[in-house]
Scaffold this active site. Sequence first.
Site, PDB file in Angstrom:
ATOM      1  N   CYS A 116       0.819  -1.226   0.000  1.00 33.92           N
ATOM      2  CA  CYS A 116       0.000   0.000   0.000  1.00 33.92           C
ATOM      3  C   CYS A 116       0.848   1.269   0.000  1.00 33.92           C
ATOM      4  O   CYS A 116       0.344   2.343  -0.320  1.00 33.92           O
ATOM      5  CB  CYS A 116      -0.947  -0.001   1.191  1.00 33.92           C
ATOM      6  SG  CYS A 116      -2.173  -1.304   1.083  1.00 33.92           S
ATOM      7  N   HIS A 252      -3.346   7.535   1.892  1.00 28.76           N
ATOM      8  CA  HIS A 252      -3.710   6.191   1.439  1.00 28.76           C
ATOM      9  C   HIS A 252      -5.039   5.854   2.104  1.00 28.76           C
ATOM     10  O   HIS A 252      -5.244   6.115   3.301  1.00 28.76           O
ATOM     11  CB  HIS A 252      -2.628   5.190   1.852  1.00 28.76           C
ATOM     12  CG  HIS A 252      -3.068   3.770   1.715  1.00 28.76           C
ATOM     13  ND1 HIS A 252      -3.645   3.295   0.561  1.00 28.76           N
ATOM     14  CD2 HIS A 252      -3.052   2.733   2.595  1.00 28.76           C
ATOM     15  CE1 HIS A 252      -3.956   2.021   0.739  1.00 28.76           C
ATOM     16  NE2 HIS A 252      -3.605   1.659   1.960  1.00 28.76           N
ATOM     17  N   ASN A 282     -10.005   0.109  -0.142  1.00 27.52           N
ATOM     18  CA  ASN A 282      -8.545   0.221  -0.145  1.00 27.52           C
ATOM     19  C   ASN A 282      -8.020  -0.383  -1.453  1.00 27.52           C
ATOM     20  O   ASN A 282      -8.056  -1.595  -1.646  1.00 27.52           O
ATOM     21  CB  ASN A 282      -7.998  -0.534   1.078  1.00 27.52           C
ATOM     22  CG  ASN A 282      -6.487  -0.523   1.146  1.00 27.52           C
ATOM     23  OD1 ASN A 282      -5.812  -0.101   0.215  1.00 27.52           O
ATOM     24  ND2 ASN A 282      -5.948  -1.004   2.258  1.00 27.52           N
TER      25      ASN A 282
HETATM   26  N1  ACO Z   1     -17.884  -8.202   9.531  1.00 25.55           N
HETATM   27  C1  ACO Z   1     -18.284  -8.448  10.778  1.00 25.55           C
HETATM   28  N2  ACO Z   1     -17.416  -8.728  11.779  1.00 25.55           N
HETATM   29  C2  ACO Z   1     -16.096  -8.742  11.472  1.00 25.55           C
HETATM   30  C3  ACO Z   1     -15.624  -8.502  10.174  1.00 25.55           C
HETATM   31  C4  ACO Z   1     -16.569  -8.220   9.172  1.00 25.55           C
HETATM   32  N3  ACO Z   1     -16.232  -7.968   7.897  1.00 25.55           N
HETATM   33  N4  ACO Z   1     -14.277  -8.590  10.163  1.00 25.55           N
HETATM   34  C5  ACO Z   1     -13.911  -8.885  11.423  1.00 25.55           C
HETATM   35  N5  ACO Z   1     -15.000  -8.982  12.225  1.00 25.55           N
HETATM   36  C6  ACO Z   1     -15.078  -9.281  13.634  1.00 25.55           C
HETATM   37  C7  ACO Z   1     -13.864 -10.021  14.161  1.00 25.55           C
HETATM   38  O1  ACO Z   1     -13.967 -11.396  13.906  1.00 25.55           O
HETATM   39  C8  ACO Z   1     -13.913  -9.679  15.626  1.00 25.55           C
HETATM   40  O2  ACO Z   1     -14.859 -10.513  16.241  1.00 25.55           O
HETATM   41  P1  ACO Z   1     -14.630 -11.084  17.740  1.00 25.55           P
HETATM   42  O3  ACO Z   1     -14.589  -9.870  18.625  1.00 25.55           O
HETATM   43  O4  ACO Z   1     -15.832 -11.950  17.945  1.00 25.55           O
HETATM   44  O5  ACO Z   1     -13.329 -11.816  17.678  1.00 25.55           O
HETATM   45  C9  ACO Z   1     -14.462  -8.236  15.658  1.00 25.55           C
HETATM   46  O6  ACO Z   1     -15.083  -8.049  14.374  1.00 25.55           O
HETATM   47  C10 ACO Z   1     -13.397  -7.172  15.878  1.00 25.55           C
HETATM   48  O7  ACO Z   1     -12.302  -7.431  14.999  1.00 25.55           O
HETATM   49  P2  ACO Z   1     -11.076  -6.430  14.902  1.00 25.55           P
HETATM   50  O8  ACO Z   1     -10.097  -6.963  13.906  1.00 25.55           O
HETATM   51  O9  ACO Z   1     -10.544  -6.127  16.288  1.00 25.55           O
HETATM   52  O10 ACO Z   1     -11.785  -5.099  14.339  1.00 25.55           O
HETATM   53  P3  ACO Z   1     -11.201  -3.662  14.102  1.00 25.55           P
HETATM   54  O11 ACO Z   1     -12.027  -2.659  14.776  1.00 25.55           O
HETATM   55  O12 ACO Z   1      -9.712  -3.612  14.367  1.00 25.55           O
HETATM   56  O13 ACO Z   1     -11.429  -3.443  12.540  1.00 25.55           O
HETATM   57  C11 ACO Z   1     -10.114  -3.507  10.512  1.00 25.55           C
HETATM   58  C12 ACO Z   1     -10.813  -4.318  11.602  1.00 25.55           C
HETATM   59  C13 ACO Z   1     -11.152  -2.712   9.766  1.00 25.55           C
HETATM   60  C14 ACO Z   1      -9.382  -4.439   9.578  1.00 25.55           C
HETATM   61  C15 ACO Z   1      -9.096  -2.509  11.141  1.00 25.55           C
HETATM   62  O14 ACO Z   1      -8.327  -3.181  12.127  1.00 25.55           O
HETATM   63  C16 ACO Z   1      -8.148  -1.877  10.137  1.00 25.55           C
HETATM   64  O15 ACO Z   1      -8.531  -1.090   9.302  1.00 25.55           O
HETATM   65  N6  ACO Z   1      -6.828  -2.160  10.257  1.00 25.55           N
HETATM   66  C17 ACO Z   1      -5.784  -1.522   9.452  1.00 25.55           C
HETATM   67  C18 ACO Z   1      -5.742  -2.032   8.059  1.00 25.55           C
HETATM   68  C19 ACO Z   1      -4.608  -1.364   7.324  1.00 25.55           C
HETATM   69  O16 ACO Z   1      -4.369  -0.176   7.462  1.00 25.55           O
HETATM   70  N7  ACO Z   1      -3.830  -2.115   6.565  1.00 25.55           N
HETATM   71  C20 ACO Z   1      -2.651  -1.548   5.914  1.00 25.55           C
HETATM   72  C21 ACO Z   1      -2.863  -1.314   4.487  1.00 25.55           C
HETATM   73  S1  ACO Z   1      -3.324  -2.746   3.615  1.00 25.55           S
HETATM   74  C22 ACO Z   1      -1.969  -3.386   2.748  1.00 25.55           C
HETATM   75  O17 ACO Z   1      -0.846  -2.968   2.866  1.00 25.55           O
HETATM   76  C23 ACO Z   1      -2.207  -4.528   1.869  1.00 25.55           C
END
Ligand code: ACO
Length: 325
Positions: A116, A252, A282
């Site tokens: 990314c 980004h 993204n």
């Molecule tokens: N729908 C419903 N529930 C979901 C989903 C979904 N699509 N995805 C995950 N959950 C659930 C999980 O299983 C978890 O359930 P649990 O509590 O029963 O275990 C709960 O939601 C919370 O999961 P988290 O991962 O803690 O959720 P978070 O608030 O952190 O959001 C997200 C997840 C959106 C991925 C966030 O962490 C994020 O944006 N992270 C950064 C991503 C990023 O910047 N990546 C870098 C660039 S990408 C690249 O380089 C390729």
Amino acid sequence: MSLKAVIRGCGMYLPEKIVSNSNEDLSKTIDTSDEWIRERTGIHERRVAAEGEYTSDLAVRAAKAALQSASLQASDIDLVIIATTTPDLTFPSTAAIVQAKLGVEQGAAFDIQAVCTGFIYALSTAEKFLICGQHKRALVIGAETFSRILDWSDRSTCVLFGDGAGAFVLEAQAEEQAENRGVIGSYLRCDGRMVDLLYVDGGVSSSQTTGHVRMQGNKVFREAVNRISQAMEHVMEEAGISVKDVDWFVPHQANERIIQGVVKKLDLRSEQVISTIAKQGNTSAASIPLAYCAGVADGRIKQGDLVLLEAMGGGLTWGAALLRA
Ligand code: ACO
């Protein structure tokens, strides 16, 4: 003679197919909801490339639009750099394929892989090639078909990403001609100790498969705001520019909450953010040029405006760049 790398034009392309968060699309095949995705990420929908539509096809469409906006031809280009994690082939580079499809017959072409953060790495690299006088005009493209490396049964990743391409035409201009326009500075970082947080579980040398994206999203999230903000502060400090001077912030587009966290930490204003995440998700290396083009197309980013870019991605890699449009 001192040279600057000036942005002569930009262009973008999004595939036609829209995948929405609604019941008919994602929430029909995985256990998720429109509400969860919108609240946690800001994403409403994303584009997905058609069967037979490759990263190079997206890149060519964006590059042609960028050339048109710069009033230039393929024959004016002597450097093609593509930031991508989703190349058409293992080799040659997607840049080589795009060079041929565009009809560019001179100069160099290569890909950059920083996931990314790829567009920031590519922009920084192109700037160095131009200001040292080695090349005259570069197409710098971020292009991805991330849909091809998603595990569509993994709700924690497949809801986040989309396909698309954006391109800049950069030109080496003498400082007097550039009138302060162009890339002012960039700052690139990588910490390979965090590979496990975000990677693809396949590869040529390891498994001879393409693999799928695996991410510990919440751990990446925790790293994001501080690292991105530090990179932005660094690039501004090196340039002797205060955050008050910045006109536009083109981040980004990984997560609306990360973007707003950075806005708050750096004391930017929400109105300064060019955000495309709601409709594009993204798009990895494509997201910065796609957002930049959106800002130019709707008249927000004007010639002479000071624009701050940032990204973070697999590696972990992260970085920032500052330019005058
Ligand atoms: N729908 C419903 N529930 C979901 C989903 C979904 N699509 N995805 C995950 N959950 C659930 C999980 O299983 C978890 O359930 P649990 O509590 O029963 O275990 C709960 O939601 C919370 O999961 P988290 O991962 O803690 O959720 P978070 O608030 O952190 O959001 C997200 C997840 C959106 C991925 C966030 O962490 C994020 O944006 N992270 C950064 C991503 C990023 O910047 N990546 C870098 C660039 S990408 C690249 O380089 C390729």
